[in-house]
Design an enzyme around this catalytic site. Structure first.
Site: not given
Ligand code: F6P
Length: 678
Positions: A28, A169, A284, A378, A382, A384-386
């Site tokens: 998560g 979050h 999701k 969402d 993260l 997408a960023k990773e």
């Protein structure tokens, strides 16, 4: 200074297997982000930290010590043990069947159960108890997420000056959705969060939703995100959480990952890999994504055999029925699509339901030419960023949902509405056809942005802001009288022969009420005024904006002087009411009919008519509509009264219009000049 992180989930989840304790890595966004930041702190060695949270799984009491020791030595963590029954109602219940669906705008999934709420309160109290055993006066407390929204208030009741930060979050929903929560719960949640000094959200949209709920439900406005509540100022702001950019980039470049990447590519025989990784969750959009992929295959037979969807679903919240139902649906749909389009040589979807290690995940990112990230809603996302951070040669295409918080920072991705399967199918086609130059150009911009505002920057920003607020609070704190100062004042009062006491009424002797009539003085106030009036050498003057009849009714039989209507009427001790100077109020009828118009346009507002003034109260009116009407009315009044000798005053939920030249100050000066006071 020590940083104390509190969240429901710790970086590990304890499982008991065949009588033995096992520590498994948690998944998560929250855990990934905080772990990365704390790893960074560890390397710097500049700030001490601890992490307090639920142990995960159910642990038998005989294992508590063992778990505590390992948690502290390996993770700097303090586990909190919570019974299965409490977790059933708190975590699976209120957190994941009420707050999670509602805050993600799935109101039809939300359950409103009083027992769940009671357990939510109970578990927040258990957290509070465990935290105060560990907390020190000079700590900074950073509370995370929707499981612990009552905690800021519980801690504040014990530590009045501790810097407390709260970060959500998940999204904060629009007022119309938040409002669906029962009255008692929705106000208590807001009031508890507001006991933190700093409240953070991933995006400005969520922060604005929160501010609007605070205004509509608690009647509290804000000034650039600052809210005055319970004698303190709370700041509300957006802090978009980043990732540990450098770590992802470097891992992706490592020989091990590069080798693994080539292996994966070989397995799929150079087919274009589209990656989809999520925790199992209805937010999701996994079903929609599969439908989009199905439509793409239908419309683009030229890509059959040349594309594969790698669908990784990470198990989570298996105790919630809606999650199990969703898992069954995914299984069915994958089977259907593979059956419809697949052959012996080619399977369109490669599906795995399992946890991934960090290196496995990075290898999959590195091997995939396209990442398909299409949540229906969402908080951040993260993944997408990773994905962008692992594109070491800058190729690769990110398809991203416009409903993810991350979209605000990743505008160069192909942005889709995840509810529309045609858009997903079209985006896949566009991604497959995108030139390498275009891919590199887009990823370069996003990489720069993500590496600048990484997870360390995010957490540092939040903590620095929290510390700044602490300093401001010290500087602007109300100066309370110390006991020695009190003693000195009492002594001087006793030793002085001739004293004048000037007192205000509303908001001073009594607090503000919905309606001015309700703010009558209680016995205690009358008693104190009587004692003061009988004290030798003491003159008491009560200066109020109230009309003279009201003051006469309440205080007429006490031997004090009264000032009504902000100074127009004066009644000296033992005397009669007198106008301070000759006045007319011929402006009143015109403005009164005008104010009546506004009263009709703002339900809940009303007019208080006095001899030389008019007060328009709106304390009970809808706060949002009030702020609009007040601006309009002020505007109109200014032009309407340009040639009239009146003054317009904006007070606490009241607009007052009165004849010019007289005010409470004039009245006070009149009494001060009358006698020679010591
Ligand atoms: O913010 C939501 C969050 O706490 C994220 O960290 C993560 O995506 C998810 O919820 C984890 O859920 P759980 O702790 O229920 O496994």
């Amino acid at each position: 200074m020590r940083l104390v992180i509190v969240s429901n989930r710790l970086p590990f989840t304890v499982q008991e297997k065949e009588g033995k304790i096992e520590f498994e890595q948690s998944s998560g966004g929250l855990v990934t982000g905080i772990s990365a930041y704390l790893d960074h702190l560890k390397t710097l060695n500049t700030m001490e930290y601890v992490w307090i949270g639920w142990s995960g799984g159910s642990v038998k009491e005989r294992h508590y010590d063992e778990v505590r020791k390992r948690a502290f030595s390996e993770y700097n963590s303090y586990p909190i043990f919570i019974s299965e029954r409490s977790m059933e109602n708190f975590y699976y219940g209120f957190c994941n069947k009420t707050i999670w669906p509602l805050f993600h705008c799935f109101p039809t999934y939300a359950v409103y159960d009083e027992d769940f709420w009671d357990y939510y309160k109970k578990v927040n109290e258990i957290f509070c108890k465990s935290i105060i055993e560990i907390l020190r006066e000079d700590d900074i407390l950073w509370i995370h997420d929707y499981h612990l929204m009552l905690l800021p208030k519980l801690i504040r009741e014990i530590y009045t000056d501790l810097p407390i930060g709260f970060f959500l979050h998940i999204p904060f929903p629009p007022f119309e959705i938040y409002h669906l929560l029962p009255k008692k719960w929705r106000t208590e949640i807001l009031e508890c969060i507001l006991m933190a000094n700093l409240v953070g959200f991933h995006t400005n949209d969520y922060a604005q939703n929160f501010l609007r709920c605070v205004l509509r439900l608690l009647g509290l406005g804000h000034d650039l995100g600052n809210i005055s509540f319970s004698n303190r100022t709370v700041k509300v702001d957006a802090f978009p959480m980043g990732i540990y950019y450098r770590k992802f980039f470097e891992t992706a470049n490592s020989a091990k990952v590069q080798k693994e990447k080539e292996n994966i590519k070989k397995i799929f025989k150079s087919a274009k890999i589209v990656l989809s990784v999520d925790r199992l969750d209805y937010t999701k959009g996994i079903i929609n994504r599969l439908q989009g992929f199905e439509l793409f295959l239908e419309k683009n037979p030229q890509w059959h055999g040349k594309i594969v969807l790698l669908l990784i679903v990470v198990p989570s919240r298996t105790g919630v029925e809606s999650y199990q139902r969703m898992k069954n649906k995914i299984d069915e749909l994958v089977g259907k699509i593979n059956g419809k389009f697949g052959s012996i040589e080619w399977l369109p979807i490669y599906y795995q339901y399992k946890h991934l290690s960090y290196e496995n995940l990075v290898s999959l990112y590195a091997a995939s030419g396209i990442a398909l990230v299409t949540p229906l809603r969402d908080g951040m996302n993260l993944i997408a960023k990773e994905y962008i951070a692992t594109r070491t040669d800058k190729t690769g295409v990110l398809i991203l949902s416009e409903m993810a918080g991350a979209v605000k920072e990743l505008a160069e991705a192909i942005i889709v509405n995840p509810n529309h399967k045609e858009e997903i199918a079209q985006a896949l086609k566009e991604a497959l056809e995108m030139s390498v130059e275009e891919q590199k150009m887009r990823n370069d911009i996003m990489q720069k942005r993500l590496s600048n505002y990484d997870v360390v920057h995010w957490a540092d920003d939040f903590i620095n802001e929290l510390m700044k607020l602490k300093e401001q609070r010290i500087n602007f704190a109300r100066k309370l009288l110390s006991s020695s100062e009190k003693i000195r004042i009492i002594k001087e009062f006793k030793n002085t022969n001739s004293k004048l006491i000037l007192l205000d009424y509303d908001g001073t002797l009594v607090s503000f009420k919905d309606h001015p009539e309700k703010a009558s003085p209680d016995e205690n106030i009358i008693k104190i005024l009587r004692i003061l009036s009988e004290t030798k050498g003491t003159d008491v003057v009560l200066i109020s904006g109230r009309d003279r009849n009201t003051l006469q009714n309440w205080f007429g039989d006490i031997n004090i002087s009264l000032v009504a209507e902000h100074g127009f009427w004066i009644k000296e001790k033992g005397g009669d009411w007198q106008l301070i100077k000759p006045l007319t109020a011929d402006w009143k009828p015109k403005l009164l009919s005008f104010l009546k118009l506004y009263t009709d346009r703002l339900p809940g507002s009303f007019i208080e008519e006095k001899e030389f003034s008019l007060a328009w109260h709106y304390r009970k009116a809808d706060p949002e509509l009030s702020s609009i009407r007040v601006k309009e009315l002020m505007d109109d009044l200014i032009s309407l009264t340009a040639n009239i000798d009146v003054q317009i005053l904006q007070g606490n939920k009241v607009i007052e219009i009165r004849s010019l030249g007289i005010n409470k100050g004039t009245a006070a000066a009149y009494f001060i000049s009358k006698n020679k006071y010591d």
